[in-house]
Design a protein around this motif. Sequence first.
Motif, PDB file in Angstrom:
ATOM      1  N   GLU A 165       0.846  -1.191   0.000  1.00 39.19           N
ATOM      2  CA  GLU A 165       0.000   0.000   0.000  1.00 39.19           C
ATOM      3  C   GLU A 165       0.885   1.246   0.000  1.00 39.19           C
ATOM      4  OE1 GLU A 165      -3.261   2.026   3.010  1.00 39.19           O
ATOM      5  OE2 GLU A 165      -3.302  -0.156   2.726  1.00 39.19           O
ATOM      6  N   THR A 176       4.688   0.871   1.177  1.00 39.26           N
ATOM      7  CA  THR A 176       4.699   0.092   2.418  1.00 39.26           C
ATOM      8  C   THR A 176       4.131  -1.307   2.238  1.00 39.26           C
ATOM      9  OG1 THR A 176       2.484   0.713   3.203  1.00 39.26           O
ATOM     10  CG2 THR A 176       4.296   2.250   3.673  1.00 39.26           C
ATOM     11  N   SER A 177       4.440  -2.148   3.213  1.00 42.94           N
ATOM     12  CA  SER A 177       3.759  -3.419   3.429  1.00 42.94           C
ATOM     13  C   SER A 177       2.855  -3.238   4.643  1.00 42.94           C
ATOM     14  CB  SER A 177       4.758  -4.547   3.679  1.00 42.94           C
ATOM     15  OG  SER A 177       5.595  -4.748   2.562  1.00 42.94           O
ATOM     16  N   LYS A 178       1.597  -3.629   4.493  1.00 45.81           N
ATOM     17  CA  LYS A 178       0.623  -3.450   5.574  1.00 45.81           C
ATOM     18  C   LYS A 178       0.331  -4.773   6.263  1.00 45.81           C
ATOM     19  CE  LYS A 178      -4.103  -1.886   6.514  1.00 45.81           C
ATOM     20  NZ  LYS A 178      -5.362  -1.380   5.917  1.00 45.81           N
ATOM     21  N   TYR A 179       0.335  -4.740   7.595  1.00 44.09           N
ATOM     22  CA  TYR A 179       0.057  -5.900   8.428  1.00 44.09           C
ATOM     23  C   TYR A 179      -1.073  -5.576   9.407  1.00 44.09           C
ATOM     24  CZ  TYR A 179       4.678  -7.737   7.054  1.00 44.09           C
ATOM     25  OH  TYR A 179       5.760  -8.198   6.356  1.00 44.09           O
ATOM     26  N   THR A 180      -1.663  -6.623   9.956  1.00 37.99           N
ATOM     27  CA  THR A 180      -2.558  -6.465  11.099  1.00 37.99           C
ATOM     28  C   THR A 180      -2.088  -7.374  12.230  1.00 37.99           C
ATOM     29  OG1 THR A 180      -4.109  -8.179  10.328  1.00 37.99           O
ATOM     30  CG2 THR A 180      -4.568  -5.884   9.699  1.00 37.99           C
ATOM     31  N   GLU A 197      -3.360  -1.998  12.968  1.00 35.51           N
ATOM     32  CA  GLU A 197      -2.866  -1.995  11.597  1.00 35.51           C
ATOM     33  C   GLU A 197      -1.480  -1.359  11.607  1.00 35.51           C
ATOM     34  OE1 GLU A 197      -6.510  -1.317   8.640  1.00 35.51           O
ATOM     35  OE2 GLU A 197      -6.369   0.226  10.177  1.00 35.51           O
ATOM     36  N   TRP A 199       2.014  -0.294   9.155  1.00 39.07           N
ATOM     37  CA  TRP A 199       2.600  -0.084   7.842  1.00 39.07           C
ATOM     38  C   TRP A 199       4.121   0.034   7.978  1.00 39.07           C
ATOM     39  CZ3 TRP A 199      -2.003   1.722   9.466  1.00 39.07           C
ATOM     40  CH2 TRP A 199      -3.116   1.612   8.607  1.00 39.07           C
ATOM     41  N   LYS A 209       3.671   3.845  10.366  1.00 36.54           N
ATOM     42  CA  LYS A 209       2.320   4.177  10.823  1.00 36.54           C
ATOM     43  C   LYS A 209       1.715   3.004  11.567  1.00 36.54           C
ATOM     44  CE  LYS A 209      -2.255   5.518   9.034  1.00 36.54           C
ATOM     45  NZ  LYS A 209      -3.064   5.820   7.824  1.00 36.54           N
TER      46      LYS A 209
END
Length: 226
Positions: A165, A176-180, A197, A199, A209
């Motif tokens: 994202e 970025t790579s987004k994780y939860t 969440e 980033w 973030k």
Amino acid sequence: MRILLSIIISSVITINSHADINNYKNLNFIEMDVVHNDKIVGFNNFYFQTQGETFIVKNEVYFSILVLGVEVFKVKSKTEEEYKNNQLISFKSTTFQNKKEKYVRVNYKEDAGNFIIEGSSYSGEVSADTPLGNWWNVDILKADKQISPLSGSIKKQVVSLIGDEQILLNGNLFSTSKYTIKSKDENLSDDKKLNFEIWIDKTSKIIVKVAYNRLGNWEYRIKKAN
């Protein structure tokens, strides 16, 4: 770019049971704004030092919520982590949430391969591959549990990679790579659940973030890193 992001490595970080300290030794600090409902209310700053074989990370957090000019919620926290050979050997924190004090003391017991925890919510032992839940250390994204840096409690978690994202922060575009991160136990009360969440900037491998919802929308947004 106004944000000065040091490029730590050019390849993907390998996340294991120890913090990969070499990825952060070129950094002096990471500064993040604490944002509540799109308004900056404080800061979450990390400072990095190398002293001989010891790598030290200090964290200062402060934010305050006002309603009609009256302070209704305030958090002030200071923490310090010490690492040797990429292994966390000690951690201490003191946090004041309004007038309530929380604390944690963590020490590495090398012969047993465990951490000894003394905290305001938990005292006991946990395996030494359990990372602290701090927002500078990407180790939390490959762990099945974390140590709360506020109270010492052990939080079991499920981490998911959502995808790539691009996000705009302080006028700067990040790829970025987004994780939860979510609590493994879905029956926990909402005030105890993990639901974040995260980033990570693909170039610097820094967490830029963090977002969650609890009594409003909260975000930690990178302001500067060097």
